[in-house]
Design a protein around this motif. Structure first.
Motif, short mmCIF file in Angstrom:
data_model
loop_
_atom_site.label_atom_id
_atom_site.label_comp_id
_atom_site.label_asym_id
_atom_site.label_seq_id
_atom_site.Cartn_x
_atom_site.Cartn_y
_atom_site.Cartn_z
N PHE A 109 29.92 37.71 38.95
CA PHE A 109 29.92 39.17 38.75
C PHE A 109 31.16 39.56 37.96
O PHE A 109 32.25 39.06 38.20
CB PHE A 109 29.94 39.88 40.11
CG PHE A 109 28.77 39.53 40.99
CD1 PHE A 109 27.55 40.16 40.83
CD2 PHE A 109 28.89 38.53 41.95
CE1 PHE A 109 26.46 39.82 41.63
CE2 PHE A 109 27.81 38.18 42.75
CZ PHE A 109 26.60 38.82 42.58
N ASP A 110 30.97 40.48 37.01
CA ASP A 110 32.14 40.99 36.28
C ASP A 110 32.66 42.29 36.89
O ASP A 110 33.67 42.83 36.44
CB ASP A 110 31.87 41.12 34.78
CG ASP A 110 30.71 42.04 34.43
OD1 ASP A 110 29.91 42.37 35.33
OD2 ASP A 110 30.60 42.41 33.25
N LEU A 111 31.98 42.78 37.93
CA LEU A 111 32.49 43.91 38.72
C LEU A 111 32.05 43.70 40.17
O LEU A 111 30.87 43.50 40.44
CB LEU A 111 31.95 45.25 38.21
CG LEU A 111 32.26 46.47 39.08
CD1 LEU A 111 33.76 46.73 39.15
CD2 LEU A 111 31.52 47.71 38.56
N GLY A 141 37.06 39.77 35.08
CA GLY A 141 36.23 40.70 35.84
C GLY A 141 37.08 41.62 36.70
O GLY A 141 38.25 41.33 37.00
N HIS A 142 36.51 42.75 37.10
CA HIS A 142 37.23 43.76 37.87
C HIS A 142 36.78 43.79 39.33
O HIS A 142 35.58 43.67 39.62
CB HIS A 142 37.03 45.14 37.24
CG HIS A 142 37.68 45.26 35.91
ND1 HIS A 142 37.02 45.66 34.78
CD2 HIS A 142 38.97 45.00 35.52
CE1 HIS A 142 37.86 45.65 33.75
NE2 HIS A 142 39.04 45.26 34.18
N LEU A 143 37.74 43.97 40.19
CA LEU A 143 37.51 44.14 41.63
C LEU A 143 38.10 45.50 42.00
O LEU A 143 39.30 45.73 41.80
CB LEU A 143 38.21 43.02 42.41
CG LEU A 143 38.25 43.15 43.93
CD1 LEU A 143 36.86 43.11 44.53
CD2 LEU A 143 39.11 42.03 44.52
N GLY A 171 49.71 39.08 41.30
CA GLY A 171 51.07 38.84 40.84
C GLY A 171 51.17 37.55 40.04
O GLY A 171 50.16 36.87 39.81
N PRO A 172 52.39 37.19 39.64
CA PRO A 172 52.58 35.96 38.86
C PRO A 172 52.06 34.73 39.62
O PRO A 172 52.27 34.63 40.83
CB PRO A 172 54.10 35.89 38.69
CG PRO A 172 54.57 37.29 38.89
CD PRO A 172 53.62 37.92 39.86
N ASP A 173 51.37 33.86 38.92
CA ASP A 173 50.83 32.62 39.50
C ASP A 173 49.82 32.88 40.61
O ASP A 173 49.61 32.04 41.48
CB ASP A 173 51.96 31.72 40.04
CG ASP A 173 52.96 31.37 38.96
OD1 ASP A 173 52.52 31.07 37.83
OD2 ASP A 173 54.18 31.42 39.24
N LYS A 174 49.20 34.05 40.59
CA LYS A 174 48.15 34.38 41.56
C LYS A 174 46.89 34.76 40.80
O LYS A 174 46.95 35.05 39.60
CB LYS A 174 48.63 35.50 42.49
CG LYS A 174 49.80 35.02 43.36
CD LYS A 174 50.10 35.98 44.46
CE LYS A 174 51.22 35.40 45.33
NZ LYS A 174 51.62 36.33 46.38
N PRO A 175 45.73 34.76 41.47
CA PRO A 175 44.48 34.93 40.72
C PRO A 175 44.17 36.35 40.25
O PRO A 175 43.29 36.54 39.43
CB PRO A 175 43.42 34.46 41.71
CG PRO A 175 44.04 34.60 43.06
CD PRO A 175 45.51 34.39 42.87
N GLN A 193 42.13 42.82 38.30
CA GLN A 193 41.41 42.03 37.30
C GLN A 193 41.71 40.57 37.58
O GLN A 193 42.85 40.19 37.85
CB GLN A 193 41.88 42.40 35.89
CG GLN A 193 41.11 41.68 34.79
CD GLN A 193 41.43 42.26 33.42
OE1 GLN A 193 42.54 42.75 33.19
NE2 GLN A 193 40.48 42.21 32.53
N LYS A 194 40.65 39.75 37.51
CA LYS A 194 40.84 38.31 37.71
C LYS A 194 41.44 37.70 36.46
O LYS A 194 40.96 37.92 35.35
CB LYS A 194 39.52 37.63 38.06
CG LYS A 194 39.69 36.16 38.43
CD LYS A 194 38.40 35.58 38.95
CE LYS A 194 38.56 34.10 39.27
NZ LYS A 194 37.29 33.51 39.75
N ILE A 195 42.47 36.94 36.66
CA ILE A 195 43.19 36.32 35.54
C ILE A 195 42.50 35.01 35.13
O ILE A 195 42.05 34.26 35.98
CB ILE A 195 44.66 36.05 35.93
CG1 ILE A 195 45.34 37.39 36.23
CG2 ILE A 195 45.39 35.29 34.84
CD1 ILE A 195 46.69 37.27 36.88
#
Length: 195
Positions: A109-111, A141-143, A171-175, A193-195
């Motif tokens: 899913f992108d949302l 994708g957005h949550l 945050g840094p180094d997180k998904p 947003q998923k990185i």
């Protein structure tokens, strides 16, 4: 001892007592919150969206015009009769009974929208749901989370606890990347947003 997740029977009882127990169709508070929810979405259109806790489908109907496909689910089957009737004209919308996190759809899913349902889960179940959401959210994708923040004694968690559980994954180094925080008098909205 932590309170358990509220089960399907709890919601069946609520909907047996009232077809629209939270006044989704008539409340000016709900209408303003829906407007804020839609305004928070960065994209005009999503390919495949997943709404957890659709109830009678009022927000689902608003989301339908922004999605190529939308899966709207609720733990209780009782409000879904109304949701299916409301969403029947939208052939790209699927309505299903599903109890998260014990049941979770296949696919990407992108949302993903978690609105006014996270606090019904015990922390362990919320963390399981969070893992599944992150696994099935597409890259970039957005949550979107939206929850009532005052304490409700029946609920295992508060809205703030739900949101902070997801903030721990940003945050840094997180998904997740945290894109937006909006605090109103009685609800909170956070976009990731998923990185």
């Amino acid at each position: 001892m932590p309170a358990p997740s509220l089960n399907t029977t709890y919601f069946d009882d609520v909907y047996r007592a009232n077809d629209d127990p939270w006044s989704f169709e008539t409340s000016s508070y709900e209408r303003a919150k829906y407007e804020a929810t839609l305004a928070a979405l960065p994209r005009e259109r999503y390919t495949n969206a997943f709404e957890i806790g659709c109830s009678i489908g009022v927000l689902s109907q608003l989301l339908a015009s922004r999605c190529d496909a939308l899966l709207a689910v609720d733990a209780s089957d009782l409000p879904l009769k109304t949701a299916r009737a409301r969403l029947e004209p939208y052939k790209h919308v699927t309505v299903r009974q599903m109890s998260i996190p014990n049941e979770f759809p296949e696919g990407q899913f992108d949302l993903i929208l978690l609105s006014e349902v996270g606090y019904y889960l015990a922390m362990e179940d919320l963390q399981r749901a969070r893992r599944k959401m992150l696994d099935q959210l597409t890259k970039n994708g957005h949550l979107l989370l939206v929850h009532w923040t005052p304490v409700v004694h029946d609920y295992p968690l508060t809205g703030d606890q739900v949101h902070e559980t997801f903030m721990a994954m940003a945050g840094p180094d997180k998904p997740l990347k945290h894109l937006l925080n909006q605090h109103e008098e009685t609800y909170r909205l956070d976009l990731f947003q998923k990185i």
